[in-house]
Design an enzyme around this catalytic site. Structure first.
Site, PDB file in Angstrom:
ATOM      1  N   ALA A 216      40.996  45.128  54.402  1.00 57.49           N
ATOM      2  CA  ALA A 216      42.322  45.466  53.548  1.00 57.49           C
ATOM      3  C   ALA A 216      42.360  47.086  53.689  1.00 57.49           C
ATOM      4  O   ALA A 216      43.228  47.554  53.463  1.00 57.49           O
ATOM      5  CB  ALA A 216      42.542  44.835  52.099  1.00 57.49           C
ATOM      6  N   THR A 217      41.070  47.475  53.385  1.00 61.31           N
ATOM      7  CA  THR A 217      41.118  49.216  52.993  1.00 61.31           C
ATOM      8  C   THR A 217      41.951  49.948  54.314  1.00 61.31           C
ATOM      9  O   THR A 217      42.680  50.724  54.298  1.00 61.31           O
ATOM     10  CB  THR A 217      39.866  49.670  52.781  1.00 61.31           C
ATOM     11  OG1 THR A 217      39.212  48.908  51.684  1.00 61.31           O
ATOM     12  CG2 THR A 217      39.685  51.001  52.667  1.00 61.31           C
TER      13      THR A 217
ATOM     14  N   ASN B  62      43.142  43.544  40.820  1.00 56.63           N
ATOM     15  CA  ASN B  62      41.811  43.019  41.103  1.00 56.63           C
ATOM     16  C   ASN B  62      40.782  43.176  40.152  1.00 56.63           C
ATOM     17  O   ASN B  62      39.633  42.611  39.862  1.00 56.63           O
ATOM     18  CB  ASN B  62      41.105  44.026  42.390  1.00 56.63           C
ATOM     19  CG  ASN B  62      41.127  45.392  42.008  1.00 56.63           C
ATOM     20  OD1 ASN B  62      42.137  45.894  41.752  1.00 56.63           O
ATOM     21  ND2 ASN B  62      39.919  45.903  42.286  1.00 56.63           N
TER      22      ASN B  62
ATOM     23  N   GLN C 109      43.983  39.769  46.417  1.00 52.98           N
ATOM     24  CA  GLN C 109      43.238  38.811  45.485  1.00 52.98           C
ATOM     25  C   GLN C 109      44.390  37.653  45.287  1.00 52.98           C
ATOM     26  O   GLN C 109      43.995  36.747  44.460  1.00 52.98           O
ATOM     27  CB  GLN C 109      43.341  39.619  44.031  1.00 52.98           C
ATOM     28  CG  GLN C 109      42.251  40.899  43.880  1.00 52.98           C
ATOM     29  CD  GLN C 109      40.934  40.380  44.319  1.00 52.98           C
ATOM     30  OE1 GLN C 109      40.573  39.165  43.853  1.00 52.98           O
ATOM     31  NE2 GLN C 109      40.108  41.268  44.638  1.00 52.98           N
TER      32      GLN C 109
ATOM     33  N   SER D 219      42.793  40.347  52.998  1.00 51.11           N
ATOM     34  CA  SER D 219      41.331  40.452  53.449  1.00 51.11           C
ATOM     35  C   SER D 219      40.840  39.117  53.570  1.00 51.11           C
ATOM     36  O   SER D 219      41.161  38.145  52.788  1.00 51.11           O
ATOM     37  CB  SER D 219      40.562  41.212  52.507  1.00 51.11           C
ATOM     38  OG  SER D 219      39.257  41.211  52.748  1.00 51.11           O
TER      39      SER D 219
ATOM     40  N   HIS E 149      37.223  38.103  53.249  1.00 55.68           N
ATOM     41  CA  HIS E 149      36.367  37.695  52.268  1.00 55.68           C
ATOM     42  C   HIS E 149      36.434  37.395  50.813  1.00 55.68           C
ATOM     43  O   HIS E 149      35.765  36.988  50.235  1.00 55.68           O
ATOM     44  CB  HIS E 149      34.915  38.755  52.596  1.00 55.68           C
ATOM     45  CG  HIS E 149      35.336  40.114  51.888  1.00 55.68           C
ATOM     46  ND1 HIS E 149      34.879  40.354  50.608  1.00 55.68           N
ATOM     47  CD2 HIS E 149      35.999  41.273  52.057  1.00 55.68           C
ATOM     48  CE1 HIS E 149      35.102  41.451  50.173  1.00 55.68           C
ATOM     49  NE2 HIS E 149      35.933  42.104  51.027  1.00 55.68           N
TER      50      HIS E 149
ATOM     51  N   CYS F  47      34.572  48.459  44.412  1.00 60.75           N
ATOM     52  CA  CYS F  47      34.697  49.525  44.989  1.00 60.75           C
ATOM     53  C   CYS F  47      34.383  50.688  44.336  1.00 60.75           C
ATOM     54  O   CYS F  47      34.193  51.936  44.953  1.00 60.75           O
ATOM     55  CB  CYS F  47      36.113  49.608  45.737  1.00 60.75           C
ATOM     56  SG  CYS F  47      36.387  48.094  46.941  1.00 60.75           S
TER      57      CYS F  47
END
Length: 364
Positions: free
Chosen positions: A72-73, A142, A170, A187, A189, A307
């Site tokens: 996602a980043t 998040n 999320q 994302s 994971h 993060c």
């Protein structure tokens, strides 16, 4: 270890692991083939990638394309950096965006949309949005789990000719993704899929330039060899999330009720109504959260975003909500979900409460 950090990452679903194994390419397997190759094994890998793309897209609005990324980043950076080229009228975003978006917004001098003490942005009609620019608004925060009015902001952004980028990391697989965004970052994971794979959904008609150039993979949108194993794991996790959405939601709601009951001496940070209930951010007066992590070492929980955990700074989300330094230092984030049992949750929260009470007793 009692794991209560589902916002940082989630346990890999057995179904996702099973979907990945044929494409890891061990001895005697053809699963190692490059999906861009034209021979039989390569075409088979390509078919697996496209099946997973359909599975991931099934949880997103119609009328767009899924492009796989490293996470996602990367998706957020792609959307903002290249989005600013096609929507050059400036940018804005909430003050509690993920670091992947917030850092770019701050470095480009964007005015941020404030949030209230409940962690929610103001109504879209009250926000100052750019003309012909880009607006970033995450669906579920998040750190405190608040659910933002994304559809309203998308409508307001479009009225000004701007694009709406939504970080749904999320919320994807847990909540219905609202119609309206032009760009959506997700994302794997965070939904019991593998790490190292995410995606950017681009609405049809938005001509977003590529961020990475090279071989022209991902329909010319994202160069670099695609990993069929990671993509297949993502697809399987998305399919499972769709199948289990109601059961997972009911389970999380039950865990939330248990946690709130057991943490009666703690104050909840953020709205308790407009919130994903697998996220519980709480504080207790006088507690040192950093020390608490050491004292309750058998429980995995966090102080905020994974993060930003190594920066030494207190949570930018809690600061934006108006919490004092003392209150932010007394706050912890608890995350639970599909594989958290009620018994494990009760034991873990008992250990946290015991450590907090001991800490306060010795401080008195």
């Amino acid at each position: 270890m009692y794991y209560l950090d589902y916002q940082a990452t989630t346990p890999l679903a057995p179904e996702a692991l099973g979907a990945m194994l044929p494409w890891l390419g061990g001895p005697g397997s053809e699963g190692y083939a490059n999906p861009a190759s034209q021979y039989r094994a390569g075409r088979a890998a390509s078919v697996a990638v496209e099946l997973a793309r359909e599975q991931v897209a099934a949880l997103l609005p119609a009328g767009g394309q899924v492009h796989f990324t490293s996470g996602a980043t990367e998706a957020l950076n792609w959307a903002l950096i290249r989005g600013a080229e096609i929507a050059p009228g400036g940018a804005t975003g909430s003050a509690i965006e993920h670091h992947g978006a917030l850092q770019w917004l701050e470095e480009t001098g964007a005015d941020l949309i404030p949030v209230g003490a409940d962690g929610l942005v103001p109504p879209a009609a009250e926000a100052v949005l750019p003309e012909g620019g880009i607006v970033a608004l995450m669906l579920v925060n998040n750190e405190v789990g608040t659910i933002q009015p994304v559809a309203d902001y998308a409508e307001a952004a479009h009225a000004k000719g701007s694009l709406l980028l939504c970080d749904t990391v999320q919320g994807y697989g847990r909540l219905a993704i609202p119609d309206g965004p032009d760009l959506i970052a997700i994302s794997a994971h965070k939904i019991h899929g593998p790490k190292g794979i995410g995606a950017l959904w681009v609405r049809d008609g938005v001509r977003l330039p590529p961020l990475l150039l090279g071989g022209g993979q991902e329909h010319g949108m994202r160069s670099g060899t695609v990993s069929p194993a990671l993509v297949a794991g993502f697809g399987a996790a998305a399919r499972l999330a769709a199948e289990r959405r109601e059961a997972d939601a009911a389970h999380v709601a039950r865990l939330w009720d248990i946690a709130v009951e057991l943490l009666a001496d703690w104050t909840i940070n953020g709205s308790t109504l407009r919130r994903y209930r697998g996220n519980l951010n709480v504080r207790r007066e006088g507690v040192n959260a950093v020390r608490l992590m050491s004292d309750a070492r058998d429980v995995a929980f966090s102080l905020g975003s994974a993060c930003g955990s190594g920066s030494g700074k207190t949570s930018h989300v809690l600061r934006a909500m108006g919490l004092t330094e003392r209150e932010t230092h007394a706050s912890i984030r608890l995350g639970f979900g599909r594989y958290t049992t009620e018994e494990e949750l009760r034991i873990a929260l008992g250990l946290i409460n015991e450590a907090a009470t001991s800490q306060l007793r010795f401080a008195a």
